[in-house]
Design an enzyme around this catalytic site. Structure first.
Site, PDB file in Angstrom:
ATOM      1  N   ARG A  65       0.869  -1.185   0.000  1.00  0.00           N
ATOM      2  CA  ARG A  65       0.000   0.000   0.000  1.00  0.00           C
ATOM      3  C   ARG A  65       0.896   1.221   0.000  1.00  0.00           C
ATOM      4  O   ARG A  65       1.717   1.403   0.898  1.00  0.00           O
ATOM      5  CB  ARG A  65      -0.919   0.015   1.218  1.00  0.00           C
ATOM      6  CG  ARG A  65      -2.169   0.902   1.026  1.00  0.00           C
ATOM      7  CD  ARG A  65      -2.956   1.066   2.318  1.00  0.00           C
ATOM      8  NE  ARG A  65      -2.169   1.778   3.286  1.00  0.00           N
ATOM      9  CZ  ARG A  65      -2.024   1.438   4.573  1.00  0.00           C
ATOM     10  NH1 ARG A  65      -2.656   0.397   5.066  1.00  0.00           N
ATOM     11  NH2 ARG A  65      -1.265   2.155   5.375  1.00  0.00           N
ATOM     12  N   GLU A 109       5.025   6.904   2.406  1.00  0.00           N
ATOM     13  CA  GLU A 109       5.832   5.676   2.454  1.00  0.00           C
ATOM     14  C   GLU A 109       5.112   4.600   1.670  1.00  0.00           C
ATOM     15  O   GLU A 109       3.950   4.768   1.283  1.00  0.00           O
ATOM     16  CB  GLU A 109       6.013   5.192   3.908  1.00  0.00           C
ATOM     17  CG  GLU A 109       4.705   4.783   4.549  1.00  0.00           C
ATOM     18  CD  GLU A 109       4.854   3.817   5.714  1.00  0.00           C
ATOM     19  OE1 GLU A 109       5.939   3.245   5.905  1.00  0.00           O
ATOM     20  OE2 GLU A 109       3.853   3.605   6.418  1.00  0.00           O
ATOM     21  N   ASN A 117       4.139   0.516   2.149  1.00  0.00           N
ATOM     22  CA  ASN A 117       4.117  -0.595   3.101  1.00  0.00           C
ATOM     23  C   ASN A 117       4.156  -1.893   2.322  1.00  0.00           C
ATOM     24  O   ASN A 117       3.246  -2.171   1.537  1.00  0.00           O
ATOM     25  CB  ASN A 117       2.825  -0.548   3.926  1.00  0.00           C
ATOM     26  CG  ASN A 117       2.676   0.784   4.640  1.00  0.00           C
ATOM     27  OD1 ASN A 117       3.283   1.010   5.675  1.00  0.00           O
ATOM     28  ND2 ASN A 117       1.877   1.683   4.080  1.00  0.00           N
ATOM     29  N   SER A 133      -2.663  -3.028   5.889  1.00  0.00           N
ATOM     30  CA  SER A 133      -3.999  -3.426   6.351  1.00  0.00           C
ATOM     31  C   SER A 133      -5.107  -2.467   5.930  1.00  0.00           C
ATOM     32  O   SER A 133      -4.879  -1.482   5.252  1.00  0.00           O
ATOM     33  CB  SER A 133      -3.977  -3.607   7.863  1.00  0.00           C
ATOM     34  OG  SER A 133      -3.571  -2.424   8.478  1.00  0.00           O
ATOM     35  N   LYS A 142      12.449   2.321   5.372  1.00  0.00           N
ATOM     36  CA  LYS A 142      12.529   3.763   5.115  1.00  0.00           C
ATOM     37  C   LYS A 142      13.895   4.136   4.542  1.00  0.00           C
ATOM     38  O   LYS A 142      14.014   5.081   3.761  1.00  0.00           O
ATOM     39  CB  LYS A 142      12.164   4.522   6.372  1.00  0.00           C
ATOM     40  CG  LYS A 142      10.667   4.287   6.638  1.00  0.00           C
ATOM     41  CD  LYS A 142      10.101   4.883   7.849  1.00  0.00           C
ATOM     42  CE  LYS A 142       8.584   4.765   7.857  1.00  0.00           C
ATOM     43  NZ  LYS A 142       8.045   3.409   8.099  1.00  0.00           N
ATOM     44  N   LYS A 165      12.719   9.860  10.872  1.00  0.00           N
ATOM     45  CA  LYS A 165      12.103   8.526  10.893  1.00  0.00           C
ATOM     46  C   LYS A 165      13.100   7.406  11.167  1.00  0.00           C
ATOM     47  O   LYS A 165      14.067   7.251  10.427  1.00  0.00           O
ATOM     48  CB  LYS A 165      11.442   8.241   9.538  1.00  0.00           C
ATOM     49  CG  LYS A 165      10.360   9.217   9.143  1.00  0.00           C
ATOM     50  CD  LYS A 165       9.620   8.696   7.915  1.00  0.00           C
ATOM     51  CE  LYS A 165       8.428   9.562   7.607  1.00  0.00           C
ATOM     52  NZ  LYS A 165       7.610   8.992   6.523  1.00  0.00           N
ATOM     53  N   GLU A 192       7.726   0.460  11.660  1.00  0.00           N
ATOM     54  CA  GLU A 192       6.417   0.519  11.014  1.00  0.00           C
ATOM     55  C   GLU A 192       5.341   0.572  12.087  1.00  0.00           C
ATOM     56  O   GLU A 192       5.600   0.302  13.247  1.00  0.00           O
ATOM     57  CB  GLU A 192       6.195  -0.751  10.165  1.00  0.00           C
ATOM     58  CG  GLU A 192       7.256  -1.020   9.120  1.00  0.00           C
ATOM     59  CD  GLU A 192       7.275   0.020   8.020  1.00  0.00           C
ATOM     60  OE1 GLU A 192       6.208   0.573   7.709  1.00  0.00           O
ATOM     61  OE2 GLU A 192       8.361   0.296   7.488  1.00  0.00           O
ATOM     62  N   GLY A 193       4.145   0.910  11.644  1.00  0.00           N
ATOM     63  CA  GLY A 193       2.993   0.791  12.538  1.00  0.00           C
ATOM     64  C   GLY A 193       2.569   2.072  13.227  1.00  0.00           C
ATOM     65  O   GLY A 193       1.640   2.073  14.028  1.00  0.00           O
ATOM     66  N   ARG A 204      -7.518   7.592   5.136  1.00  0.00           N
ATOM     67  CA  ARG A 204      -7.502   7.704   6.601  1.00  0.00           C
ATOM     68  C   ARG A 204      -7.388   9.167   6.973  1.00  0.00           C
ATOM     69  O   ARG A 204      -6.657   9.917   6.324  1.00  0.00           O
ATOM     70  CB  ARG A 204      -6.306   6.941   7.188  1.00  0.00           C
ATOM     71  CG  ARG A 204      -6.394   5.445   7.017  1.00  0.00           C
ATOM     72  CD  ARG A 204      -5.117   4.771   7.449  1.00  0.00           C
ATOM     73  NE  ARG A 204      -3.999   5.192   6.620  1.00  0.00           N
ATOM     74  CZ  ARG A 204      -2.721   4.987   6.930  1.00  0.00           C
ATOM     75  NH1 ARG A 204      -2.401   4.365   8.038  1.00  0.00           N
ATOM     76  NH2 ARG A 204      -1.769   5.408   6.119  1.00  0.00           N
TER      77      ARG A 204
HETATM   78  P1  ADP Z   1       4.747   4.114   9.766  1.00  0.00           P
HETATM   79  O1  ADP Z   1       5.538   3.062   9.105  1.00  0.00           O
HETATM   80  O2  ADP Z   1       4.911   4.161  11.226  1.00  0.00           O
HETATM   81  O3  ADP Z   1       3.320   4.102   9.319  1.00  0.00           O
HETATM   82  P2  ADP Z   1       4.944   6.578   8.226  1.00  0.00           P
HETATM   83  O4  ADP Z   1       6.097   7.000   7.415  1.00  0.00           O
HETATM   84  O5  ADP Z   1       3.731   6.166   7.489  1.00  0.00           O
HETATM   85  O6  ADP Z   1       5.428   5.467   9.249  1.00  0.00           O
HETATM   86  O7  ADP Z   1       4.565   7.759   9.214  1.00  0.00           O
HETATM   87  C1  ADP Z   1       3.504   7.653  10.151  1.00  0.00           C
HETATM   88  C2  ADP Z   1       2.586   8.862  10.041  1.00  0.00           C
HETATM   89  O8  ADP Z   1       3.340  10.071  10.232  1.00  0.00           O
HETATM   90  C3  ADP Z   1       1.938   9.017   8.684  1.00  0.00           C
HETATM   91  O9  ADP Z   1       0.749   8.269   8.613  1.00  0.00           O
HETATM   92  C4  ADP Z   1       1.698  10.506   8.625  1.00  0.00           C
HETATM   93  O10 ADP Z   1       0.523  10.846   9.340  1.00  0.00           O
HETATM   94  C5  ADP Z   1       2.889  11.082   9.376  1.00  0.00           C
HETATM   95  N1  ADP Z   1       3.974  11.436   8.441  1.00  0.00           N
HETATM   96  C6  ADP Z   1       4.952  10.604   8.014  1.00  0.00           C
HETATM   97  N2  ADP Z   1       5.778  11.226   7.148  1.00  0.00           N
HETATM   98  C7  ADP Z   1       5.320  12.470   7.013  1.00  0.00           C
HETATM   99  C8  ADP Z   1       5.739  13.607   6.257  1.00  0.00           C
HETATM  100  N3  ADP Z   1       6.808  13.563   5.482  1.00  0.00           N
HETATM  101  N4  ADP Z   1       5.016  14.754   6.369  1.00  0.00           N
HETATM  102  C9  ADP Z   1       3.931  14.797   7.175  1.00  0.00           C
HETATM  103  N5  ADP Z   1       3.486  13.774   7.922  1.00  0.00           N
HETATM  104  C10 ADP Z   1       4.162  12.621   7.846  1.00  0.00           C
HETATM  105 MG    MG Z   2       2.532   4.597   7.498  1.00  0.00          MG
END
Ligand code: ADP
Ligand code: MG
Length: 432
Positions: free
Chosen positions: A83, A102, A104, A109, A263, A322, A326-327, A408
């Site tokens: 996804r 990102e 996944n 899910s 990442k 970051k 994940e999660g 979401r």
């Molecule tokens: P995870 O693997 O924990 O889901 P993500 O990279 O999806 O990691 O980051 C988790 C959440 O943080 C995202 O769903 C988003 O709400 C926020 N986020 C992540 N990267 C960014 C970004 N570059 N700018 C703004 N919000 C972000």
């Molecule tokens: Mg995410």
């Protein structure tokens, strides 16, 4: 045991139609890219070399990856379910742009539950007298698309009596989402079993041809809905993971594809020339993919990383820090980002993180409905995900599809966190 409803927005959220279509159009390209990375040992080794020195979890995954390659792959059919997540960035000049958060590649899910939200939001709009608007909400059924991929992999594995195994959590918080996919498989007369790592450790075995058996049943496909965070593993579970990876069964994803979703890999992909090297002869795909990238920066030790760290410390609100997790709920923002980066800026620990430009979507108002929480209006931002499914047999791609979407939405006061983390809720795009 308690059953709760999955949280959702009262109203659908506006999404620009052109960007929604752009996200769908680039999904097959991302499928190809993830698959290419997963087959490129040289790229994975080089990219993750600094990370695995400091990040124990990635290092353990990497060790299994190497071990399985040294032994020689028994698996010849590959199934990817991913996804790709985006936010719509409102640049200084006001033009909205689709930017990837990102991708996944393991346990992506909500393909099941999100199949139900258009009906909920259609109903709400009708009650509000918005019949015309209700009819414009698009139908969406990712679980069917995911199941078609699993079914194809099962068929190519080539044993009528073999089962599909969902590898699930010990505490099954998202079982109904998984059941949606499972039911689609039963409808196609494919048997599904649900097992934990622990069960695999206790009852799993390989025969001489490395066919996987559990409780006397041959397993054709292993669909991981866990195994993506360190907390999912104890020593026995690591052993079970290794057994699964060594087997002939189609793993969704195999360990290489899980690593392709880190990442650190995402950050390396943004380097000039990298996409061209990974997807030779596919200029159009490369262009579509690159269009969705925002700034991502390596914090590896050295001059480049020093500059990046200094820039982030000077302007923490423009970035997200970051780790390889994940999660949801693991990233660092603002003052916390500054604080942590100042502390680790001269230590190798820095290389377990990557830095990313912060995407800034336009907020809108909505009601976030969740159990035991008061009804109030919130300023919200949304994240759009597109499900990708592909199947490869040997060198040949036999399926490559976009299988549906997920929207979401969360309150702006939460910088981080998905639905499972208790922050975001399920939504439906209203295309404008
Ligand atoms: P995870 O693997 O924990 O889901 P993500 O990279 O999806 O990691 O980051 C988790 C959440 O943080 C995202 O769903 C988003 O709400 C926020 N986020 C992540 N990267 C960014 C970004 N570059 N700018 C703004 N919000 C972000
Ligand atoms: Mg995410």
């Amino acid at each position: 045991q308690m059953v709760n409803y999955a949280p959702f927005t009262l109203l659908p959220s506006a999404v620009p139609k052109a960007l929604f279509e752009q996200a769908y159009a680039v999904q097959q390209d991302f499928n190809l890219l993830v698959d290419a990375v997963s087959q490129n040992r040289e790229f994975l080794e080089r990219t993750l070399a600094s990370t695995i020195k400091v990040d124990d979890f990635t290092a353990r995954l990497f060790r299994i990856y190497t071990q399985v390659l040294e032994e020689g792959l028994a698996q010849s059919v590959f199934l990817g379910i991913n996804r790709s997540d985006y936010m719509i960035d409102c640049a200084v000049d006001g033009t909205p742009a689709l930017k990837q958060i990102e991708i996944n590649t393991i346990a992506a899910s909500f393909g099941g539950l999100t199949s139900r939200t258009p009906a909920v939001h259609r109903q709400v709009l009708k009650v509000l007298g918005k019949t015309e608007e209700a009819s414009r909400l698009v139908t969406n059924n990712p679980s069917q698309g995911l199941a078609l991929g699993i079914a194809k992999a099962w068929e190519l594995y080539g044993s009528q009596s073999a089962v599909v195994m969902f590898l699930v959590e010990r505490v099954q918080r998202n079982i109904f989402d998984q059941r949606c996919v499972e039911n689609e498989l039963w409808n196609r007369n494919i048997r599904v079993i649900r097992r934990r790592f622990r069960d695999v450790f206790e009852k799993g075995s390989l025969d001489d041809a490395r066919r996987l058996y559990i409780d006397g049943q041959e397993v054709a496909v292993v669909y991981y809905r866990e195994g993506y965070v360190p907390q999912n593993y104890d020593p026995q579970n690591w052993e079970a993971r290794l057994l699964l990876e060594r087997s002939r069964a189609v793993k969704c994803p195999d360990i290489a594809t899980q690593l392709a979703g880190t990442k650190k890999v995402q950050q390396e992909l943004t380097r000039p020339g990298m996409l061209e090297r990974l997807l030779p002869g596919r200029a159009a795909s490369v262009a579509r993919i690159r269009e969705t990238f925002t700034g991502l920066y390596s914090l590896d030790l050295g001059e480049e990383g020093d500059k990046v760290a200094a820039k982030a410390i000077a302007a923490p609100d423009h970035f997200v820090l970051k780790p390889q997790r994940e999660g949801g709920g693991n990233n660092l923002y603002g003052e916390e980002l500054r604080h942590v980066l100042e502390k680790i800026k001269d230590s190798p620990e820095r290389t377990s993180y990557i830095l990313m430009d912060k995407i800034k979507p336009q907020p809108s108002k909505n009601y976030l409905l969740r159990p035991h929480s008061p009804l109030k209006v919130s300023e919200c931002i949304s994240e759009l995900g597109i499900f990708g499914v592909y199947v490869r047999q040997g060198k040949e791609m036999v399926m490559n599809k976009a299988a549906g979407h997920l929207l979401r939405t969360k309150a702006i006061e939460h910088a981080d966190g998905g639905v499972a983390a208790g922050v975001a809720v399920l939504d439906t795009p209203y295309l404008v």
